[in-house]
Design an enzyme around this catalytic site. Structure first.
Site, mmCIF file in Angstrom:
data_model
loop_
_atom_site.group_PDB
_atom_site.id
_atom_site.type_symbol
_atom_site.label_atom_id
_atom_site.label_comp_id
_atom_site.label_asym_id
_atom_site.label_seq_id
_atom_site.Cartn_x
_atom_site.Cartn_y
_atom_site.Cartn_z
ATOM 1 N N ASP A 9 0.907 -0.975 0.333
ATOM 2 C CA ASP A 9 0.249 -0.281 0.084
ATOM 3 C C ASP A 9 0.874 1.278 -0.363
ATOM 4 O O ASP A 9 2.540 1.368 -0.578
ATOM 5 C CB ASP A 9 -1.114 -0.282 1.415
ATOM 6 C CG ASP A 9 -0.578 0.146 2.500
ATOM 7 O OD1 ASP A 9 1.199 0.296 2.546
ATOM 8 O OD2 ASP A 9 -0.800 0.073 3.472
ATOM 9 N N CYS A 66 3.294 -3.252 3.936
ATOM 10 C CA CYS A 66 2.226 -2.602 4.923
ATOM 11 C C CYS A 66 2.600 -1.492 5.540
ATOM 12 O O CYS A 66 4.139 -1.822 5.952
ATOM 13 C CB CYS A 66 0.619 -2.941 4.424
ATOM 14 S SG CYS A 66 0.877 -4.000 5.645
ATOM 15 N N THR A 68 2.772 -1.818 8.832
ATOM 16 C CA THR A 68 3.010 -2.690 10.208
ATOM 17 C C THR A 68 3.169 -3.859 9.837
ATOM 18 O O THR A 68 4.124 -5.017 10.259
ATOM 19 C CB THR A 68 1.854 -2.543 11.020
ATOM 20 O OG1 THR A 68 0.736 -3.589 10.558
ATOM 21 C CG2 THR A 68 1.820 -1.113 11.626
ATOM 22 N N HIS A 99 10.459 -23.950 8.647
ATOM 23 C CA HIS A 99 10.037 -24.402 8.626
ATOM 24 C C HIS A 99 8.096 -24.687 8.531
ATOM 25 O O HIS A 99 7.956 -25.721 8.861
ATOM 26 C CB HIS A 99 10.039 -23.666 10.292
ATOM 27 C CG HIS A 99 10.887 -24.539 11.294
ATOM 28 N ND1 HIS A 99 11.357 -24.858 12.953
ATOM 29 C CD2 HIS A 99 12.336 -25.146 11.153
ATOM 30 C CE1 HIS A 99 12.527 -25.170 13.492
ATOM 31 N NE2 HIS A 99 12.934 -25.965 12.416
ATOM 32 N N HIS A 134 8.024 -31.432 10.270
ATOM 33 C CA HIS A 134 7.342 -29.665 9.050
ATOM 34 C C HIS A 134 6.710 -29.611 8.518
ATOM 35 O O HIS A 134 5.156 -28.950 8.571
ATOM 36 C CB HIS A 134 8.385 -28.267 9.035
ATOM 37 C CG HIS A 134 9.554 -28.187 10.517
ATOM 38 N ND1 HIS A 134 9.267 -27.563 11.619
ATOM 39 C CD2 HIS A 134 10.654 -28.525 9.969
ATOM 40 C CE1 HIS A 134 10.389 -27.611 12.416
ATOM 41 N NE2 HIS A 134 11.613 -28.327 11.512
HETATM 42 C C1 RB5 Z 1 -1.851 2.147 7.138
HETATM 43 O O1 RB5 Z 1 -1.994 3.689 8.133
HETATM 44 C C2 RB5 Z 1 -1.925 1.385 7.622
HETATM 45 O O2 RB5 Z 1 -3.222 1.080 8.310
HETATM 46 C C3 RB5 Z 1 -1.573 0.502 6.768
HETATM 47 O O3 RB5 Z 1 -0.512 0.311 5.921
HETATM 48 C C4 RB5 Z 1 -1.285 -1.384 7.410
HETATM 49 O O4 RB5 Z 1 -0.028 -1.403 8.740
HETATM 50 C C5 RB5 Z 1 -1.921 -1.999 7.628
HETATM 51 O O5 RB5 Z 1 -2.222 -3.215 8.546
#
Ligand code: RB5
Length: 152
Positions: A9, A66, A68, A99, A134
């Protein structure tokens, strides 16, 4: 030439561009599935097409980024045959393959710097699935897809 699909994203776009370049330097074709601007977008719009491709066997593996890495991993693991691993360190990168035979690597673009992300990616690419016990464990997870008849 091996091909790896890559998508992000807006929060992961900058890291995606860097990892794309890095894949190419490793002699791997990077199939870029967006996003291609910093405009705020919804990560499923980019994660779903990539996860579908891996699930259908059109590409053997993919990378999703993304902010996180959490959203992308939640969504990718909804797809039949996808084993997505959220990896923000090198040890887990190796284990994710050895694994868990992870076929999608997910990285948090706001968590990991470019240098570490490159190391994570290389480690995951080079690691080899150990099979044996595994595989038995993965078979138990695959059985869930059969049991609940997930059509995706
Ligand atoms: C975008 O602001 C953020 O929420 C997205 O990139 C991601 O971290 C979602 O899990």
């Amino acid at each position: 030439m091996e091909k790896i699909a890559i998508a992000s994203d807006h929060a992961g776009r900058e890291l995606k561009e860097d990892l794309k370049e890095y894949l190419q330097s490793l002699g791997i074709e990077a199939h870029d599935m967006g996003a291609n601007s910093d405009k705020s977008v919804d990560y499923p719009d980019y994660g779903i097409p990539l996860a579908e491709k891996v699930s259908a066997g059109e590409v053997a593996r993919g990378v999703l980024i993304c902010g996180t890495g959490i959203g992308m991993s939640i969504l990718a693991n909804k797809f039949r045959g996808v084993r997505a691993a959220l990896v923000n360190d090198v040890y887990t990168a190796r284990m994710a393959k050895e694994h868990n035979d992870a076929n999608i690597l997910v990285i948090g673009g706001r968590v990991v710097g470019k240098g570490l992300a490159r190391e994570i990616l290389k480690t995951w690419i080079e690691a080899i699935f150990e099979g044996g016990r595994h595989q038995r464990r993965l078979d138990k997870i695959t059985e869930i897809e059969r049991k609940y008849n997930n059509k995706q």
